[in-house]
Motif scaffolding. Sequence first.
Motif, PDB file in Angstrom:
ATOM      1  N   GLU A  76      42.838 -42.697  84.760  1.00  0.00           N
ATOM      2  CA  GLU A  76      41.691 -43.604  84.694  1.00  0.00           C
ATOM      3  C   GLU A  76      41.708 -44.583  85.864  1.00  0.00           C
ATOM      4  O   GLU A  76      40.680 -44.850  86.495  1.00  0.00           O
ATOM      5  CB  GLU A  76      41.708 -44.360  83.358  1.00  0.00           C
ATOM      6  N   LEU A  77      42.881 -45.107  86.204  1.00  0.00           N
ATOM      7  CA  LEU A  77      43.014 -46.031  87.331  1.00  0.00           C
ATOM      8  C   LEU A  77      42.639 -45.341  88.638  1.00  0.00           C
ATOM      9  O   LEU A  77      41.944 -45.924  89.485  1.00  0.00           O
ATOM     10  CB  LEU A  77      44.454 -46.549  87.402  1.00  0.00           C
ATOM     11  N   ARG A  78      43.074 -44.104  88.793  1.00  0.00           N
ATOM     12  CA  ARG A  78      42.727 -43.344  90.004  1.00  0.00           C
ATOM     13  C   ARG A  78      41.211 -43.188  90.124  1.00  0.00           C
ATOM     14  O   ARG A  78      40.635 -43.390  91.195  1.00  0.00           O
ATOM     15  CB  ARG A  78      43.399 -41.967  89.951  1.00  0.00           C
ATOM     16  N   LYS A  79      40.551 -42.888  89.016  1.00  0.00           N
ATOM     17  CA  LYS A  79      39.086 -42.723  89.022  1.00  0.00           C
ATOM     18  C   LYS A  79      38.386 -44.036  89.366  1.00  0.00           C
ATOM     19  O   LYS A  79      37.421 -44.054  90.143  1.00  0.00           O
ATOM     20  CB  LYS A  79      38.604 -42.214  87.663  1.00  0.00           C
ATOM     21  N   VAL A  80      38.851 -45.142  88.817  1.00  0.00           N
ATOM     22  CA  VAL A  80      38.248 -46.447  89.099  1.00  0.00           C
ATOM     23  C   VAL A  80      38.430 -46.799  90.571  1.00  0.00           C
ATOM     24  O   VAL A  80      37.509 -47.307  91.220  1.00  0.00           O
ATOM     25  CB  VAL A  80      38.841 -47.533  88.172  1.00  0.00           C
ATOM     26  N   ARG A  81      39.610 -46.518  91.110  1.00  0.00           N
ATOM     27  CA  ARG A  81      39.842 -46.792  92.536  1.00  0.00           C
ATOM     28  C   ARG A  81      38.901 -45.971  93.416  1.00  0.00           C
ATOM     29  O   ARG A  81      38.400 -46.470  94.430  1.00  0.00           O
ATOM     30  CB  ARG A  81      41.291 -46.511  92.892  1.00  0.00           C
ATOM     31  N   LEU A  82      38.681 -44.723  93.037  1.00  0.00           N
ATOM     32  CA  LEU A  82      37.747 -43.882  93.789  1.00  0.00           C
ATOM     33  C   LEU A  82      36.333 -44.456  93.727  1.00  0.00           C
ATOM     34  O   LEU A  82      35.603 -44.478  94.733  1.00  0.00           O
ATOM     35  CB  LEU A  82      37.750 -42.450  93.251  1.00  0.00           C
ATOM     36  N   GLN A  83      35.940 -44.940  92.550  1.00  0.00           N
ATOM     37  CA  GLN A  83      34.605 -45.542  92.400  1.00  0.00           C
ATOM     38  C   GLN A  83      34.479 -46.790  93.274  1.00  0.00           C
ATOM     39  O   GLN A  83      33.443 -47.015  93.908  1.00  0.00           O
ATOM     40  CB  GLN A  83      34.328 -45.898  90.934  1.00  0.00           C
ATOM     41  N   VAL A  84      35.526 -47.598  93.320  1.00  0.00           N
ATOM     42  CA  VAL A  84      35.517 -48.807  94.151  1.00  0.00           C
ATOM     43  C   VAL A  84      35.369 -48.417  95.622  1.00  0.00           C
ATOM     44  O   VAL A  84      34.575 -49.024  96.359  1.00  0.00           O
ATOM     45  CB  VAL A  84      36.793 -49.644  93.914  1.00  0.00           C
ATOM     46  N   GLU A  85      36.122 -47.406  96.038  1.00  0.00           N
ATOM     47  CA  GLU A  85      36.023 -46.943  97.430  1.00  0.00           C
ATOM     48  C   GLU A  85      34.614 -46.423  97.742  1.00  0.00           C
ATOM     49  O   GLU A  85      34.069 -46.715  98.793  1.00  0.00           O
ATOM     50  CB  GLU A  85      37.062 -45.872  97.723  1.00  0.00           C
ATOM     51  N   GLU A  86      34.034 -45.671  96.802  1.00  0.00           N
ATOM     52  CA  GLU A  86      32.677 -45.149  97.000  1.00  0.00           C
ATOM     53  C   GLU A  86      31.676 -46.283  97.121  1.00  0.00           C
ATOM     54  O   GLU A  86      30.763 -46.252  97.947  1.00  0.00           O
ATOM     55  CB  GLU A  86      32.309 -44.201  95.861  1.00  0.00           C
ATOM     56  N   LEU A  87      31.839 -47.309  96.307  1.00  0.00           N
ATOM     57  CA  LEU A  87      30.941 -48.459  96.365  1.00  0.00           C
ATOM     58  C   LEU A  87      31.082 -49.195  97.684  1.00  0.00           C
ATOM     59  O   LEU A  87      30.087 -49.653  98.265  1.00  0.00           O
ATOM     60  CB  LEU A  87      31.207 -49.411  95.205  1.00  0.00           C
ATOM     61  N   LYS A  88      32.298 -49.327  98.170  1.00  0.00           N
ATOM     62  CA  LYS A  88      32.524 -50.002  99.451  1.00  0.00           C
ATOM     63  C   LYS A  88      31.790 -49.279 100.572  1.00  0.00           C
ATOM     64  O   LYS A  88      31.120 -49.880 101.392  1.00  0.00           O
ATOM     65  CB  LYS A  88      34.025 -50.036  99.781  1.00  0.00           C
ATOM     66  N   PHE A  89      31.930 -47.941 100.602  1.00  0.00           N
ATOM     67  CA  PHE A  89      31.318 -47.154 101.655  1.00  0.00           C
ATOM     68  C   PHE A  89      29.790 -47.123 101.518  1.00  0.00           C
ATOM     69  O   PHE A  89      29.063 -47.121 102.500  1.00  0.00           O
ATOM     70  CB  PHE A  89      31.881 -45.736 101.695  1.00  0.00           C
ATOM     71  N   SER A  90      29.285 -47.088 100.281  1.00  0.00           N
ATOM     72  CA  SER A  90      27.839 -47.015 100.086  1.00  0.00           C
ATOM     73  C   SER A  90      27.167 -48.347 100.428  1.00  0.00           C
ATOM     74  O   SER A  90      25.980 -48.386 100.714  1.00  0.00           O
ATOM     75  CB  SER A  90      27.496 -46.617  98.658  1.00  0.00           C
TER      76      SER A  90
END
Length: 94
Positions: A76-90
């Motif tokens: 779950e933590l890995r998925k949240v980190r990926l979402q944070v990274e996606e938001l940063k880039f978007s």
Amino acid sequence: AAASRDSAMDPGSDQMQEERQKLEDYEEALHAIKDATGVDDVNEVIQKFLTQEDTHKSLQKLEKENQKTVESLTDELRKVRLQVEELKFSQGGV
């Protein structure tokens, strides 16, 4: 037959000495068990060993359950980190 039985019961016989040694060994083992468990009564020692086995099984079960929880939370933590990274880039790297 009676003569051999009488010689076996002779306090100086090898068989009698072996029996005495076995008894001493058992007494030493029981004393060590009593020291390790902190219990004087033989029945309590037996009960401690029986409950110890149940406790060990319960702990193993809890360990497996907790390992699954850790794996799930790590995922779950890995998925949240990926979402944070996606938001940063978007949002342009904000």
